[in-house]
Design a protein around this motif. Structure first.
Motif, mmCIF file in Angstrom:
data_model
loop_
_atom_site.group_PDB
_atom_site.id
_atom_site.type_symbol
_atom_site.label_atom_id
_atom_site.label_comp_id
_atom_site.label_asym_id
_atom_site.label_seq_id
_atom_site.Cartn_x
_atom_site.Cartn_y
_atom_site.Cartn_z
ATOM 1 N N ALA A 13 0.827 -1.207 0.000
ATOM 2 C CA ALA A 13 0.000 0.000 0.000
ATOM 3 C C ALA A 13 0.862 1.259 0.000
ATOM 4 O O ALA A 13 1.854 1.345 0.722
ATOM 5 C CB ALA A 13 -0.897 0.003 1.242
ATOM 6 N N LYS A 17 2.959 2.441 -6.528
ATOM 7 C CA LYS A 17 2.732 1.547 -7.672
ATOM 8 C C LYS A 17 1.623 2.034 -8.598
ATOM 9 O O LYS A 17 1.709 1.879 -9.803
ATOM 10 C CB LYS A 17 2.483 0.107 -7.223
ATOM 11 N N THR A 35 -6.244 -3.140 -9.740
ATOM 12 C CA THR A 35 -6.984 -4.296 -9.210
ATOM 13 C C THR A 35 -7.364 -4.106 -7.740
ATOM 14 O O THR A 35 -8.283 -4.754 -7.252
ATOM 15 C CB THR A 35 -6.210 -5.621 -9.402
ATOM 16 N N GLY A 36 -6.654 -3.202 -7.041
ATOM 17 C CA GLY A 36 -7.028 -2.913 -5.658
ATOM 18 C C GLY A 36 -8.448 -2.373 -5.569
ATOM 19 O O GLY A 36 -9.168 -2.620 -4.597
ATOM 20 N N TYR A 39 -11.072 -5.079 -5.057
ATOM 21 C CA TYR A 39 -11.196 -5.538 -3.666
ATOM 22 C C TYR A 39 -11.826 -4.452 -2.798
ATOM 23 O O TYR A 39 -12.599 -4.742 -1.882
ATOM 24 C CB TYR A 39 -9.824 -5.963 -3.130
ATOM 25 N N GLY A 82 -9.794 0.804 2.038
ATOM 26 C CA GLY A 82 -8.534 0.054 1.929
ATOM 27 C C GLY A 82 -8.476 -1.065 2.955
ATOM 28 O O GLY A 82 -8.065 -2.193 2.664
ATOM 29 N N ALA A 85 -10.986 -3.746 2.024
ATOM 30 C CA ALA A 85 -10.454 -4.503 0.877
ATOM 31 C C ALA A 85 -9.461 -5.561 1.345
ATOM 32 O O ALA A 85 -9.518 -6.729 0.937
ATOM 33 C CB ALA A 85 -9.769 -3.540 -0.098
ATOM 34 N N SER A 86 -8.560 -5.146 2.209
ATOM 35 C CA SER A 86 -7.530 -6.064 2.690
ATOM 36 C C SER A 86 -8.168 -7.235 3.450
ATOM 37 O O SER A 86 -7.689 -8.373 3.381
ATOM 38 C CB SER A 86 -6.562 -5.270 3.571
ATOM 39 N N ARG A 95 -11.097 -14.017 -4.128
ATOM 40 C CA ARG A 95 -10.024 -13.889 -5.118
ATOM 41 C C ARG A 95 -10.390 -14.643 -6.401
ATOM 42 O O ARG A 95 -10.175 -14.145 -7.502
ATOM 43 C CB ARG A 95 -8.684 -14.391 -4.556
ATOM 44 N N GLN A 102 -9.794 -10.017 -14.194
ATOM 45 C CA GLN A 102 -8.409 -9.536 -14.299
ATOM 46 C C GLN A 102 -7.665 -10.236 -15.438
ATOM 47 O O GLN A 102 -6.943 -9.599 -16.203
ATOM 48 C CB GLN A 102 -7.672 -9.770 -12.970
ATOM 49 N N ASP A 118 -0.749 -9.379 -6.612
ATOM 50 C CA ASP A 118 -0.483 -10.736 -7.104
ATOM 51 C C ASP A 118 -0.533 -10.799 -8.628
ATOM 52 O O ASP A 118 -0.802 -11.848 -9.192
ATOM 53 C CB ASP A 118 -1.536 -11.702 -6.531
ATOM 54 N N ASP A 171 -1.673 -8.554 4.087
ATOM 55 C CA ASP A 171 -1.561 -8.831 2.648
ATOM 56 C C ASP A 171 -0.403 -9.792 2.343
ATOM 57 O O ASP A 171 -0.477 -10.592 1.409
ATOM 58 C CB ASP A 171 -1.359 -7.522 1.859
ATOM 59 N N ARG A 174 -1.204 -13.660 4.284
ATOM 60 C CA ARG A 174 -2.353 -14.541 3.998
ATOM 61 C C ARG A 174 -1.903 -15.748 3.165
ATOM 62 O O ARG A 174 -0.886 -15.682 2.451
ATOM 63 C CB ARG A 174 -3.450 -13.743 3.268
#
Ligand code: DC
Length: 216
Positions: A13, A17, A35-36, A39, A82, A85-86, A95, A102, A118, A171, A174
């Motif tokens: 985070a 990026k 893609t975040g 989520y 955020g 989402a996580s 996922r 995606q 990912d 993140d 997991r």
């Protein structure tokens, strides 16, 4: 056959990026998927529907119904989104429900840029150009704090640093598609870089990958 020119940009985070991915997409004229946001949308829509974020089945049902035209909601950009989402992102069913969208995005004939956690490891392991963008937690917290206060959220730096650390742990820790660099990703640490410097460095990395891809 040569794969499309896909650029994956993963990292934690507030590492920069998203900015790097946006600059690369503009430079190469490629469509980009954050893609975040997928989520984030699932997390916020689950909360709005009164769903417990630990409930994998109910969260996955939301993920399966998600469409690209739902993603413009500004609520998905908040600090709470955020975090939500996580939390939903730990569920393998969530996922899996978001994977096809995606993968389809990455299969566009002219290529694409995808940013997330990912993309280089799970969504596009065959991508010709992969970056993993990082920065020190304190630097990321400072960037996120500035961004959120500019959006009008009243929040302290220490809370944001705490969020960032917890998010990294969740993140990266997991079992399902944990955040990590693909073995062939190039690491870009933006801690001491301006946006321009990070964008230039990313461009050089991708240029080298593109030259290899062109002759492949
Ligand atoms: O990139 P972001 O901060 O908008 O992502 C929000 C959360 O979504 C992140 O903490 C983990 C999850 N995420 C994920 O698990 N996989 C992705 N490809 C993108 C985001």
């Amino acid at each position: 056959m040569k794969p499309p020119f896909v650029i994956t940009v993963d990292g934690p985070a507030a590492s920069g990026k998203g900015t790097v991915a946006g600059r690369l997409a503009a430079a190469y004229g490629l469509p980009m998927l954050d893609t975040g946001l997928l989520y984030r949308a699932v997390g916020v829509l689950a909360q709005r529907g009164g769903i417990d974020l630990e409930d994998a089945l109910a969260s996955a049902a939301i993920a399966r119904r998600l469409t690209a035209d739902q993603l413009a909601d500004p609520d998905f950009r908040t600090r709470g989104a955020g975090e939500a989402a996580s939390r939903v992102a730990v569920h393998p069913d969530v996922r899996a429900a978001l994977k096809d969208l995606q993968v389809a995005f990455a299969r566009q004939p002219d290529g694409a840029v995808l940013d997330g956690r990912d993309q280089g490891t799970v969504i596009c392991p065959e991508a010709p150009a992969k970056l993993y963008v990082t920065a020190a937690p304190e630097v990321r917290a400072d960037r996120r704090w500035k961004q959120l206060t500019a959006q009008g959220e009243a929040v302290g730096f220490a809370e944001i640093l705490d969020d960032i650390r917890k998010r990294d742990e969740r993140d990266g820790g997991r079992a399902a598609a944990p955040m990590r660099p693909a073995p062939d990703a190039v690491l870009l640490d933006t801690s001491e870089m301006t946006i321009e410097q990070a964008a230039d460095a990313a461009r050089r990395i991708v240029e080298a990958a593109r030259a290899r891809w062109e002759t492949s």
